[in-house]
Design an enzyme around this catalytic site. Structure first.
Site, PDB file in Angstrom:
ATOM      1  N   GLY B  85       0.843  -1.196   0.000  1.00 41.11           N
ATOM      2  CA  GLY B  85       0.000   0.000   0.000  1.00 41.11           C
ATOM      3  C   GLY B  85       0.877   1.245   0.000  1.00 41.11           C
ATOM      4  O   GLY B  85       1.231   1.733  -1.031  1.00 41.11           O
ATOM      5  N   SER B 179       4.719  -5.507  -3.256  1.00 45.22           N
ATOM      6  CA  SER B 179       4.608  -4.061  -3.370  1.00 45.22           C
ATOM      7  C   SER B 179       5.313  -3.344  -2.210  1.00 45.22           C
ATOM      8  O   SER B 179       6.503  -3.562  -1.996  1.00 45.22           O
ATOM      9  CB  SER B 179       3.134  -3.690  -3.468  1.00 45.22           C
ATOM     10  N   TYR B 180       4.564  -2.568  -1.420  1.00 51.82           N
ATOM     11  CA  TYR B 180       5.201  -1.834  -0.324  1.00 51.82           C
ATOM     12  C   TYR B 180       5.691  -2.794   0.765  1.00 51.82           C
ATOM     13  O   TYR B 180       6.453  -2.388   1.653  1.00 51.82           O
ATOM     14  CB  TYR B 180       4.263  -0.769   0.245  1.00 51.82           C
ATOM     15  N   ASP B 347       3.193  -5.582 -14.864  1.00 50.57           N
ATOM     16  CA  ASP B 347       2.990  -4.501 -13.898  1.00 50.57           C
ATOM     17  C   ASP B 347       3.862  -3.294 -14.229  1.00 50.57           C
ATOM     18  O   ASP B 347       5.076  -3.423 -14.320  1.00 50.57           O
ATOM     19  CB  ASP B 347       3.344  -5.035 -12.505  1.00 50.57           C
ATOM     20  N   HIS B 404       0.768  -6.931 -10.989  1.00 51.94           N
ATOM     21  CA  HIS B 404       1.359  -6.517  -9.706  1.00 51.94           C
ATOM     22  C   HIS B 404       0.989  -7.548  -8.638  1.00 51.94           C
ATOM     23  O   HIS B 404       1.798  -7.888  -7.790  1.00 51.94           O
ATOM     24  CB  HIS B 404       0.789  -5.136  -9.350  1.00 51.94           C
TER      25      HIS B 404
END
Lengths: 431, 431
Positions: B85, B179-180, B347, B404
């Site tokens: 996020g 991701s994060y 992605d 992603h």
């Protein structure tokens, strides 16, 4: 997603039927009418196939398949389709795997609901001589064939085809095709415009080129970046492939039978990383492991030869690939012929980036201003791709998710693009 | 292909049930046992969910969902999964859209046949506080949350979770996410290794990072080339986007509330060309036009808040994105922790090219030799992607055709990759 391979089994039988179809009669072409293809569903349009002879030093017979428009064919343009290779069949690839009215499905034919004959009368030509069903009595015709011979034969084919179908002579004519047809089409179109200066024979309204070879080095060298940006080669191999030996140099050396140790090393590294299990014509497509191009025996009046998707008798002057045709495209645009270059964006063989650069450079050279800025276009509610138009006459477009054979993998999006091209309108801006 | 949006409707109801599940008893965690999720098919494994409190200055309750392995769970490792996020739910995204045992399908749950609990006991954590069902009695807990707080809370969560599930304490532990979580995971793993120096608390065996943010500038600036090479932006915009203002500069300015006119102009041009009708997390995927992230009301003991896929109460220190975590990854590798970085290759948000470069550079810095050269790997008879391994401890892999959220769009290929990661083996070389 599917793959081209499995379709070949049924294709052989169907193509035989296209060759020996039942004929009926009024204008000469009527003798070429196909009453019905085997396993074909009921349709409301006429189909024709047959030979048009090109008489010269060596007599040659070029084979065509013609599917009139599904509805109101008299009001629709005539479109000539050419596959590339050099040496691949417009019948086997274009008509029966891409944008023709039918596609083989096991033992039968099924309707292609995105057939381009929804919008036009589609004429598929097997060219040059030695491709598909096109043949010569004299085997030497297959030797040393080159761009000049091909363009001239294609022109004579059309002149003679109009003798069979005289009511199409004044119809709006478009030429389209893909890959090495980036050589065939501009060269044929230029011959037409030259002929038209003496006597208007061809009502040429535009050309569309799909994943075309237009300027060999730009087109082929963009492959390195394509591979790298999609993960098919490593950072270090990318560096080698852009500095130590690039693809155009390798191909040049290969066609001259003189590959340098340096290029050999680089290409071996590239081939090893990209692997033979990835379809270079559509890098996202799953491959048919046991894909064997099928061949069916056919009997022509003089020769017995195997029909093949891509010719196994044609000996083409491969170095002609180095002739830049983007300059011819420039002359056509100057002469007022609308040109569209489109790219299936999953194709690594003639990548979109090279084509886009070439069209952009050409627009600059011609002094054409951007009339439609680079933007998405729509098929239904989805992005069909991106497009840019220069001076309302030269345009570039991608087809999202499409392979080298765009109408095969993205038939719906390809049909929308085809319609816009025929209408001379920019691709849909909204939905 | 599908899209994440439509699944959200059923998700709300299911998540409520996860929260208020029927409990039974023997080790403390048994009180968190879920007897059955609504619309769930019959399965042979146990599921648990509940809160683990993190007591400190501000008391916080972190929510987890735990799905034991389908078969022989006692012999299988424990895997902690974290979404990114910052602020997105590991339950809503990871467990119920990516690699958990079920996926919502209209009103019911269907079995995900490529669930990662085929290979491991999967623990999904809603972190940091303010995400999903995780909450604090004190609203100020949602403010100024940063990487340090998150890592510390996640560590304490695990310590306390082991109090509930003591029989998992010595089980092999892996951490993975995307991701994060490229920030969360290395930071958490490093804390673990520091704790382990005093007293061995965590049997950490490896971390896997999917499309992770590891070094902000390299990761985000590779977006320009990604867009350009796939046709999403024009040649001229690409030039602007790499010279006039790049993406990391724009994001830095944006997070500091101070976007320069120059960057504003470039980003507006990029946004206009790429268009909002293209899913940046999977550029080949068709988008849900009316995709609205669903929200369901939940009651927690102290607060009434809406559950959301990505938190609408969390106020994260976004500038933490500029902390490079690739250096932490380097320290972990040095400490003997195996690391895999993998990339869904469709992605554009954290593109494969940036991750590949970072891993390659790290290997060089650590003096690790290539032990598996860059090559394809297989899932069944198809290429699942490409991989390279350094020093048998650090590896990079792409997942072909994946977004992603790789396990969402390529579940089968992702499961093969996950299994190889757990086994500490290179990805399959042949089929």
């Amino acid at each position: 997603m599917g793959c081209l391979g499995w379709r070949s089994v049924a294709l052989g039988l169907i193509l035989l039927e296209v060759l020996f179809s039942v004929k009926v009669e009024c204008f000469p072409g009527l003798f070429d009418r196909i009453s019905r293809l085997p396993g074909q569903p009921e349709v409301g349009f006429q189909q024709y196939s047959g030979y048009v002879t090109v008489v010269g030093k060596k007599q040659r017979a070029l084979f065509y398949y013609f599917a009139e428009a599904e509805v109101d064919s008299a009001s629709k343009p005539l479109v000539l389709w050419l596959n590339g290779g050099p040496g691949c069949s417009s019948l086997g690839v274009g008509a029966f795997s891409e944008n023709g009215p039918f596609r083989p499905s096991r033992e039968v034919l099924v309707k292609n609901e995105y057939s381009w004959n929804e919008e036009a009368n589609m004429l598929y030509l097997e060219a040059p001589i030695g491709v598909g069903f096109s043949y010569s009595v004299d085997d030497s015709s297959y030797e040393a064939v080159n761009d000049k011979i091909t363009a001239r034969d294609n022109l004579v084919f059309l002149q003679n085809w109009f003798l069979k179908f005289p009511h199409y002579r004044n119809r709006s004519l478009f030429i389209t095709g893909e890959s090495y047809a980036g050589h065939y089409i501009p060269q044929l179109a230029e011959l037409m415009t030259q002929f038209n200066k003496k006597e208007k024979q061809f009502n040429l309204k535009g050309i569309a080129l799909g994943n075309p070879v237009l300027e060999f080095a730009t087109d082929f060298n963009s492959r390195a970046e394509f591979f790298w940006s999609r993960g098919l080669i490593s950072d270090s191999t990318y560096k080698l492939f852009t500095t130590s030996c690039n693809y155009s140099r390798y191909v040049g050396e290969y066609y001259r039978g003189n590959v340098s140790p340096n290029c050999s090393r680089v290409m071996s590294q590239v081939s090893s990383e990209t692997s033979r299990f990835v379809d270079k014509y559509d890098v996202t497509l799953d491959v048919c492991i046991s894909s064997v191009l099928s061949q069916s025996n056919i009997l022509t009046p003089q020769v017995i030869r195997k029909w093949a998707v891509c010719s196994n008798v044609l000996d083409y002057e491969l170095l002609d690939i180095e002739i830049p045709t983007i300059t011819i495209v420039g002359r056509l645009v100057k002469a007022g012929i609308p040109v569209m270059v489109y790219s299936g964006d999953q194709d690594s063989v003639v990548p979109l980036t090279g084509s886009r650069t070439l069209v952009n450079q050409l627009a600059k050279e011609l002094g054409l201003k951007t009339t439609v800025p680079y933007r998405v276009w729509f098929e239904g509610q989805q992005v069909g791709g991106w497009t840019q138009v220069y001076g309302n006459i030269l345009s570039f477009a991608t087809i999202r998710g499409a392979s080298h054979e765009a109408p095969f993998s993205q038939p719906k999006r390809s049909l929308v693009l085809f319609k816009a091209f025929l209408d001379g309108r920019p691709l849909p801006e909204a939905f």
